[in-house]
Design a protein around this motif. Sequence first.
Motif, short mmCIF file in Angstrom:
data_model
loop_
_atom_site.label_atom_id
_atom_site.label_comp_id
_atom_site.label_asym_id
_atom_site.label_seq_id
_atom_site.Cartn_x
_atom_site.Cartn_y
_atom_site.Cartn_z
N GLN A 225 0.84 -1.19 0.00
CA GLN A 225 0.00 0.00 0.00
C GLN A 225 0.88 1.25 0.00
O GLN A 225 2.04 1.22 0.40
CB GLN A 225 -0.89 0.02 1.25
CG GLN A 225 -1.87 -1.13 1.34
CD GLN A 225 -3.08 -0.91 0.45
OE1 GLN A 225 -3.76 0.12 0.55
NE2 GLN A 225 -3.37 -1.85 -0.42
N ASN A 228 -1.92 7.88 -0.93
CA ASN A 228 -2.35 8.63 -2.10
C ASN A 228 -2.76 10.03 -1.65
O ASN A 228 -3.79 10.21 -1.00
CB ASN A 228 -3.53 7.92 -2.77
CG ASN A 228 -3.86 8.50 -4.12
OD1 ASN A 228 -3.65 9.69 -4.37
ND2 ASN A 228 -4.38 7.67 -5.02
N ASP A 235 -3.74 3.48 -0.53
CA ASP A 235 -4.26 2.94 -1.79
C ASP A 235 -3.29 1.87 -2.26
O ASP A 235 -2.17 1.74 -1.75
CB ASP A 235 -4.37 4.08 -2.80
CG ASP A 235 -5.31 3.75 -3.96
OD1 ASP A 235 -5.71 2.58 -4.09
OD2 ASP A 235 -5.61 4.67 -4.75
N GLY A 236 -3.72 1.09 -3.24
CA GLY A 236 -2.80 0.13 -3.85
C GLY A 236 -1.60 0.87 -4.41
O GLY A 236 -1.75 1.92 -5.04
N GLU A 238 0.25 0.49 -6.82
CA GLU A 238 0.27 0.68 -8.28
C GLU A 238 -0.60 1.86 -8.70
O GLU A 238 -0.49 2.34 -9.83
CB GLU A 238 -0.21 -0.60 -8.98
CG GLU A 238 -1.66 -0.97 -8.76
CD GLU A 238 -1.90 -1.68 -7.43
OE1 GLU A 238 -3.07 -2.05 -7.18
OE2 GLU A 238 -0.93 -1.87 -6.67
N ASN A 239 -1.46 2.34 -7.79
CA ASN A 239 -2.34 3.46 -8.11
C ASN A 239 -1.75 4.81 -7.72
O ASN A 239 -2.38 5.85 -7.97
CB ASN A 239 -3.68 3.29 -7.40
CG ASN A 239 -4.42 2.04 -7.84
OD1 ASN A 239 -4.33 1.64 -9.00
ND2 ASN A 239 -5.13 1.41 -6.92
N VAL A 240 -0.57 4.79 -7.12
CA VAL A 240 0.04 6.03 -6.64
C VAL A 240 1.22 6.36 -7.54
O VAL A 240 2.21 5.62 -7.59
CB VAL A 240 0.48 5.90 -5.18
CG1 VAL A 240 1.09 7.22 -4.69
CG2 VAL A 240 -0.71 5.52 -4.31
N THR A 241 1.14 7.44 -8.25
CA THR A 241 2.16 7.83 -9.22
C THR A 241 3.53 7.95 -8.57
O THR A 241 3.69 8.63 -7.56
CB THR A 241 1.79 9.17 -9.88
OG1 THR A 241 0.49 9.06 -10.47
CG2 THR A 241 2.81 9.55 -10.92
#
Length: 260
Positions: A225, A228, A235-236, A238-241
């Motif tokens: 995790q 974000n 958040d996952g 992979e979803n956080v730039t």
Amino acid sequence: MLKMNKSSLCGFLLFIAFTLTQGQRFATFNSRNSQSFPNSQQFQQQQQGSFPCPEKTGRFPTAQCDSYIECIDGVGEEKFCPDGLLFNALTNPLAFPCQYPIDVDCVGRTTTQPAQPTEDCPHQYGYYKIGDEANCGQFKNCVAGRAFTFDCPEGLAFNEESYRCDWPDQVQSCNAEAFLGFTCPPEAKTFAPSEYKYFRSPNDCQRYFICIENKPRLYNCGEGQAFNDLTNSCDGIENVTGCLPQYNQNYDQSRRNFRV
């Protein structure tokens, strides 16, 4: 001084779980005293002979906070608590009568026996902070003059006033900014005391800070995790730039450290 190794982790987690389920005070350490402290036959006796007994049977305070009169069938004997502990007249008659200072009211009985320090402990028994205001996350438990070292969970500091691990901004002797390596930015001050401002850690996107009254508290999103900052939530990863490469680098480093 003994340092807790990885094999002691389970025991330490049980220790933290135990303390956190006992309310705001750490008085529940008393229930463990019978395992750590000497039995009554091992107590120091000031002198042989009889002392006056207010009642036929019982334990009664003296003018000294770490001594008491034990009366059995009307015969009184003065005894001392182990160094670092104080006599608690409110304990159950079947319980160990000497407790940590946090649990004993010594009003009117301020004197104690001379300390019996060792290389690692200022007293034979007690809980003591390790480190300065920028290193607040460790403490030691002294048992019979032998020190056992513990680490607070990540982001928490040892509170000498409660014998608990606490938020560093709640510990008077701890500098939360220096300890956590983060200072709340100016924009955090614009919020009312009841409102919180979130900031992702500049060094690790899994971690983030909440500024409360302009003092930081550290949180960890956990494995896989990341924080974000668009949603102010975990958040996952992979979803956080921009977080996945940093996460992989930190993960590889942690594996290398573990192998060492």
